[in-house]
Design a protein around this motif. Structure first.
Motif, PDB file in Angstrom:
ATOM      1  N   PRO A 257     -15.102  -8.809  11.425  1.00 29.99           N
ATOM      2  CA  PRO A 257     -14.368  -9.948  11.907  1.00 29.99           C
ATOM      3  C   PRO A 257     -14.093 -10.185  13.599  1.00 29.99           C
ATOM      4  O   PRO A 257     -13.847 -10.981  14.124  1.00 29.99           O
ATOM      5  CB  PRO A 257     -13.301 -10.236  11.098  1.00 29.99           C
ATOM      6  CG  PRO A 257     -13.545  -9.507   9.837  1.00 29.99           C
ATOM      7  CD  PRO A 257     -14.309  -8.397  10.317  1.00 29.99           C
ATOM      8  N   ILE A 394     -17.978 -14.812   6.771  1.00 28.95           N
ATOM      9  CA  ILE A 394     -17.503 -14.976   8.215  1.00 28.95           C
ATOM     10  C   ILE A 394     -18.606 -14.525   9.409  1.00 28.95           C
ATOM     11  O   ILE A 394     -18.795 -15.207  10.159  1.00 28.95           O
ATOM     12  CB  ILE A 394     -16.272 -14.319   8.542  1.00 28.95           C
ATOM     13  CG1 ILE A 394     -15.179 -15.120   7.785  1.00 28.95           C
ATOM     14  CG2 ILE A 394     -15.867 -14.233   9.947  1.00 28.95           C
ATOM     15  CD1 ILE A 394     -15.141 -16.618   8.131  1.00 28.95           C
ATOM     16  N   TYR A 408      -9.114 -15.235   9.856  1.00 30.23           N
ATOM     17  CA  TYR A 408      -9.150 -16.189   8.768  1.00 30.23           C
ATOM     18  C   TYR A 408      -8.372 -15.714   7.682  1.00 30.23           C
ATOM     19  O   TYR A 408      -7.919 -14.848   7.260  1.00 30.23           O
ATOM     20  CB  TYR A 408     -10.731 -16.206   8.289  1.00 30.23           C
ATOM     21  CG  TYR A 408     -11.320 -15.100   7.619  1.00 30.23           C
ATOM     22  CD1 TYR A 408     -11.071 -15.292   6.207  1.00 30.23           C
ATOM     23  CD2 TYR A 408     -11.643 -14.048   8.001  1.00 30.23           C
ATOM     24  CE1 TYR A 408     -11.385 -14.138   5.462  1.00 30.23           C
ATOM     25  CE2 TYR A 408     -12.262 -12.985   7.134  1.00 30.23           C
ATOM     26  CZ  TYR A 408     -11.949 -13.152   5.731  1.00 30.23           C
ATOM     27  OH  TYR A 408     -12.573 -12.050   5.083  1.00 30.23           O
ATOM     28  N   TRP A 424     -10.002 -22.820   3.717  1.00 31.47           N
ATOM     29  CA  TRP A 424     -10.118 -21.986   4.629  1.00 31.47           C
ATOM     30  C   TRP A 424      -9.592 -22.490   6.120  1.00 31.47           C
ATOM     31  O   TRP A 424      -9.857 -23.574   6.328  1.00 31.47           O
ATOM     32  CB  TRP A 424     -11.676 -21.795   5.012  1.00 31.47           C
ATOM     33  CG  TRP A 424     -12.333 -21.007   3.795  1.00 31.47           C
ATOM     34  CD1 TRP A 424     -12.698 -21.612   2.580  1.00 31.47           C
ATOM     35  CD2 TRP A 424     -12.810 -19.495   3.832  1.00 31.47           C
ATOM     36  NE1 TRP A 424     -13.503 -20.550   2.006  1.00 31.47           N
ATOM     37  CE2 TRP A 424     -13.640 -19.615   2.581  1.00 31.47           C
ATOM     38  CE3 TRP A 424     -12.994 -18.647   4.618  1.00 31.47           C
ATOM     39  CZ2 TRP A 424     -14.230 -18.397   2.116  1.00 31.47           C
ATOM     40  CZ3 TRP A 424     -13.511 -17.508   4.265  1.00 31.47           C
ATOM     41  CH2 TRP A 424     -14.194 -17.367   3.225  1.00 31.47           C
ATOM     42  N   LEU A 426      -9.860 -20.846  10.015  1.00 30.99           N
ATOM     43  CA  LEU A 426     -10.577 -20.090  10.610  1.00 30.99           C
ATOM     44  C   LEU A 426      -9.669 -19.757  12.200  1.00 30.99           C
ATOM     45  O   LEU A 426      -9.629 -20.959  12.648  1.00 30.99           O
ATOM     46  CB  LEU A 426     -11.996 -20.348  10.812  1.00 30.99           C
ATOM     47  CG  LEU A 426     -12.780 -20.697   9.789  1.00 30.99           C
ATOM     48  CD1 LEU A 426     -14.167 -20.878  10.168  1.00 30.99           C
ATOM     49  CD2 LEU A 426     -12.580 -19.398   8.615  1.00 30.99           C
TER      50      LEU A 426
END
Length: 509
Positions: A257, A394, A408, A424, A426
């Motif tokens: 990520p 992601i 996230y 969610w 982010l």
């Protein structure tokens, strides 16, 4: 010409190739016998009959039958609490000189994990094994003449009666061998600075005088450090000040990520090498290039591994394995199966559920990837989403919308209408339509995860998504824990914690 570097690189290549290829299964048997023998006279060893297990024709099987699973609360309340009071020979001979403070990904009271001298030797041994394996990566010869930035927690440990307390990275750095100190950065003085912002300021000030070839630590905090240097000196990228930076050794969380946002700070590609250093020990390291960045279990360094198939029927709501759960050792694992990791160590952790889930990518080489946490599988309504699957989602969103999402978190929230939604949040600097991103995320998860798709047709009504600056995540960590060190943002939050985080976000944006 990097003459010294070529000599070191050649020596490492020779040493790595000269090491005998022992069977991981046989090495694990030997580790268990050594653990049982050394701890047989401790209170724990006497209680569970280690001496009798050692006489058995099947010590591995009898060990798993005789000793129950322990989570932190179980082993701390019954055994480790006595050690902290100063009583010796409880779960390991003598008394630990250190306790690693670990809050993991929650804001609760820190855990105190014993760190014995034997464990420090284990961590050093695995570190050397990783160093030897660096020759498997295509690195320039002059890399081996460069300095190494290890951005961990403070080495200014707290003395508490008869032992020191601190995060594992700080304990490890305070015990680095003398031969390594010449290349270790930011150096002992700066590393002992407890305040994160002050430590970063000192690093920024000294950065031009260092010749960094490798950086090690948790991606999020290293990214903030690099951003601080780039901003202060008005650089295009970190390679303008550290031109020979070639390696990032990632630990604590999956690097995936962070890749897009990390890459923006670089002037050229670098090699990313994954490690698995937890408060309980140095469990695995990436020993060779591979597409999954799979890590080799440290099978010969004082840690015995067992594996529980990760299935709902074997775990309670807290993520603890039920007593009757099936368990296998290294000889019985299969590739591609999610397992909850159980360890027994030279720090006196016995059949200890560390809380991580893994799967094997290569059984013969004992190579694994971390798939998530036993408490961080999002399965409130049967969706069975692992952290690995979330990371994949992601990555898809990053590619689809050309955005970087270094942070996230997600939670299953039951709203006033009685319906469940996955909320969610982010962390991204890229402004996008959250509704559009949420629709694509929901679509992707439905296509790649049949359990999620089934849940979407039943109790799970949909996704609600918000995009905030990554700095909000770091500010939240500072509020509930602190900045830097081993602190990690949970990928999955309990509903009550998530609601508190939402309220925090409302105040920040």
């Amino acid at each position: 010409m990097a003459i010294l570097g070529n000599i070191i690189k050649s020596a490492l290549e020779f040493s790595e190739k000269a090491l005998p290829e022992a069977s991981p299964v046989e090495e694990q048997k030997e580790v268990l016998l050594k653990l049982l023998k050394k701890a047989s006279a401790t209170a724990f060893g006497k209680y569970y009959g280690f001496s009798n297990i050692l006489k058995s024709n099947n010590p591995e099987g009898d060990y798993s039958k005789s000793v129950p699973f322990h989570d932190y609360d179980a082993i701390y309340d019954r055994w480790w609490k006595q050690q902290i009071k100063g009583i010796g020979d409880i779960t390991w001979p003598g008394k630990p000189d250190y306790y690693a403070l670990s809050s993991g990904t929650t804001g609760s009271k820190p855990k105190k994990i014993p760190v014995t001298n034997d464990m420090l030797n284990s961590i050093r041994k695995v570190g050397v094994m990783q160093l030897l394996s660096v020759s498997n990566f295509d690195l320039p010869a002059n890399f081996f003449e460069k300095e190494i930035m290890m951005l961990g927690s403070s080495t200014d440990l707290n003395f508490s009666g008869d032992h020191y307390e601190g995060e594992i990275s700080g304990i490890s750095a305070s015990n680095i061998p003398s031969w390594f100190r010449g290349v270790y950065r930011p150096g002992v003085e700066i590393a002992s600075t407890d305040d994160w912002n002050e430590r970063i300021s000192k690093i920024v000030e000294d950065a031009p005088s260092w010749d960094i070839g490798a950086i090690s630590g948790i991606p999020s905090w290293n990214e903030l450090m690099i951003k601080s240097i780039v901003k202060h000196y008005k650089l295009e990228n970190i390679h303008e000040i550290w031109p020979d930076l070639s390696v990032f050794v990632s630990g604590g969380v999956a690097f995936g990520p962070y890749k897009k946002s990390f890459d923006k700070l670089l002037g050229k590609p670098i090699t990313v090498i994954d490690t698995y250093l937890a408060s309980e020990g140095f469990l695995a390291y990436q020993s060779r290039p591979n597409k999954d960045r799979a890590m080799r279990l440290a099978v010969n360094a004082g840690i015995y591994f067992e594996f529980i198939p990760f299935d709902d029927k074997y775990f309670d709501d807290t993520g603890m394995a039920l007593p009757e759960s099936p368990v296998v050792n290294l000889s019985g694992v299969k590739e591609g199966v999610d397992y909850a990791l159980v360890i027994s160590t030279v720090s006196g952790a016995w059949r200890y559920l560390i809380g991580d889930t893994i799967k094997f990518t290569d059984v013969e080489k004992a190579e694994i990837v971390i798939t998530g946490r036993t408490k961080h599988f999002l399965n409130v309504v049967g969706s069975q989403l692992s952290v690995m699957k979330m990371n994949d989602a992601i990555k898809h969103i990053e590619e689809k919308f050309k955005m970087a999402i270094p942070e996230y978190t997600v939670s299953a929230v039951r709203e006033s209408d009685g319906e469940y939604y996955h909320h969610w949040i982010l962390g991204s600097e890229n402004a996008k339509d959250p509704t559009e991103v949420g629709v694509e995320l929901d679509k992707y998860l439905s296509e790649v995860n049949k359990n999620y798709n089934v849940a979407r047709g039943k109790a799970l009504r949909g996704i609600k998504l918000k995009i905030v600056s990554p700095s909000v995540f770091y500010d939240w960590n500072e509020t509930v824990k602190k900045k830097g060190g081993q602190v990690k943002m949970p990928r999955v939050m309990k509903e009550e914690d998530f609601i508190e985080y939402q309220e925090f976000i409302q105040q920040k944006v």
